[in-house]
Design an enzyme around this catalytic site. Sequence first.
Site, mmCIF file in Angstrom:
data_model
loop_
_atom_site.group_PDB
_atom_site.id
_atom_site.type_symbol
_atom_site.label_atom_id
_atom_site.label_comp_id
_atom_site.label_asym_id
_atom_site.label_seq_id
_atom_site.Cartn_x
_atom_site.Cartn_y
_atom_site.Cartn_z
ATOM 1 N N ASP A 1 6.685 -1.455 1.640
ATOM 2 C CA ASP A 1 7.169 -2.903 2.088
ATOM 3 C C ASP A 1 7.455 -3.168 0.204
ATOM 4 O OD1 ASP A 1 4.708 -3.253 0.405
ATOM 5 O OD2 ASP A 1 3.761 -4.135 1.755
ATOM 6 N N ASP B 1 -4.899 5.159 -3.169
ATOM 7 C CA ASP B 1 -4.330 5.892 -1.647
ATOM 8 C C ASP B 1 -3.777 7.310 -1.990
ATOM 9 O OD1 ASP B 1 -5.419 3.636 0.392
ATOM 10 O OD2 ASP B 1 -3.781 2.823 -0.675
ATOM 11 N N ASP C 1 -8.817 0.235 -5.138
ATOM 12 C CA ASP C 1 -9.412 1.561 -4.515
ATOM 13 C C ASP C 1 -7.309 2.243 -4.674
ATOM 14 O OD1 ASP C 1 -7.130 0.453 -2.774
ATOM 15 O OD2 ASP C 1 -8.785 0.516 -1.181
#
Length: 486
Positions: free
Chosen positions: A128, A54, A52
Amino acid sequence: MQTLRASKCGLSTSQLPSSILDVIDSLTKAGYEAYIVGGGVRDLMLGLNPKDFDAVTNATPSQVKEVFGRRCRIIGRRFELAHVYSGRELIEVATFRAPPKKAVTSAQGMILRDNNWGTIEQDFARRDFSINAMYYQPRKGIVLDFCHAVDDIKSKTLRLLGDPALRFEEDPVRMLRTLRFAAKLNFNIDPAILDVFTPEMTQLLRDVSPHRLYDESQKLFTMGHLHRIMPMLIEFGVWRQLFADIPQKITKFIELAAKNTDQRIQIGKTINPAFFYAVLLWETFLERVDFYTSKGVVPTEARAQAGLDVLKRQATRTIIPRFAETFVREVWEMQSRLLNPKPQQIEALSGHARFRAGFDFMLLREKSGDTSSNGMGSWWEAYQNMTTDEKERAISAYNRQRAKGRRKAQDEVAPDSKVSNQIEPLVKETESRTRRSRRTQTQRVENSKVMMTSTNDAMTISPDHPILKRKRVKRDLNQVVFGPTQ
Ligand code: ATP
Ligand code: MG
């Protein structure tokens, strides 16, 4: 920070679905900055098919809501996010985040509440891994790279931003993400991460909510590289944090199930992640069944109670949603039904909603060398490919064999063997939440007599527990709801 030409990174708008372009364009038109960030950019650069896309923006969630109106919903508490519906797709739109102003953290340093909006630089620093922190503006054709992430893509290195120990303490789920991305992308883990990724560090996973760990475990099970990640989970001590009671080794059965899951994903077949839970907890379930039967509990009751016990204990690590719990218990119960079906019920059983999963499970058991299913997995496999006549002959042959076996073990015959050709539900419906809360105090006291302590051996059951008194009841078949369970 370096600004790269998207085309130089192998990116072009033609790779993007209209839904994400629509979101980027609408935000830009309203005067906001908007980028694609995270796994979508990373996967495109690696030539993979992103799951997907984002989006990230300097608009706050309520400003995003103003832009998209009814197509937008604001969700989340710890992380407030906007969900924007574009066509049939849902795009997650996050706002640039700053470090938390007042540290709302747990005693262990874990961030609990986190809604301070900030700049793109601040947002970058909170992500991250370097490879997850590239900002792609498709209309301008640029990628903002704050940390030479492109080099990490080239050298296939998984590098945490900032001090790895601190980043793990802030959010222990990053340990799972490290292993997931290393396995999924086949990347090397940066030695600075390896230095701090100790069994002691994995203890921090105990502080993560079982809901979040369930979500993460689903991602591990469904990423298509389960077989590759399992030894890593064990090696790094994460496995024992996720699964309370299962062996700390990969059995043949688990290995085959993992390979099978990966294969199904590769050929685009659907998988039910609860199936893998059923596999993982199977041995623990059998031990618990033995425990109850050794106390004189009738087998049906022993299986039902063992199923509930094992899932309840697992839920202290990773919550298991009700639908998944029912699925797991049904797959386990199917094992007994498929092992010793009443001949009149064979055809109905093969059309049961849980037949396919139960059968796959049994076949995997057999393929992994489990002989306790008496070859019934193969029998059912053959049965499904037969014509009606062949099926009738197979059932007669099975019936003769069964009668022979029954004569040998007369005492095992159930008193209620006057069977209908329809089948009972595999598991009893669990009570609804409201009914459960209205449960009487007495029931609660009775239930609490079944105690599970931290080791299987120490599990105790009091001699006056109702489960031991329960006899096999003769069912009034008119009262039983038949047919497939969902
Ligand atoms: P995939 O969707 O393929 O599993 P992803 O990188 O897109 O991978 P998501 O969970 O969708 O992962 O998260 C989107 C982005 O949000 C990540 O790429 C990362 O930049 C950021 N992110 C997600 N989880 C964390 C976390 N625990 N700590 C810091 N940043 C995170
Ligand atoms: Mg993603």
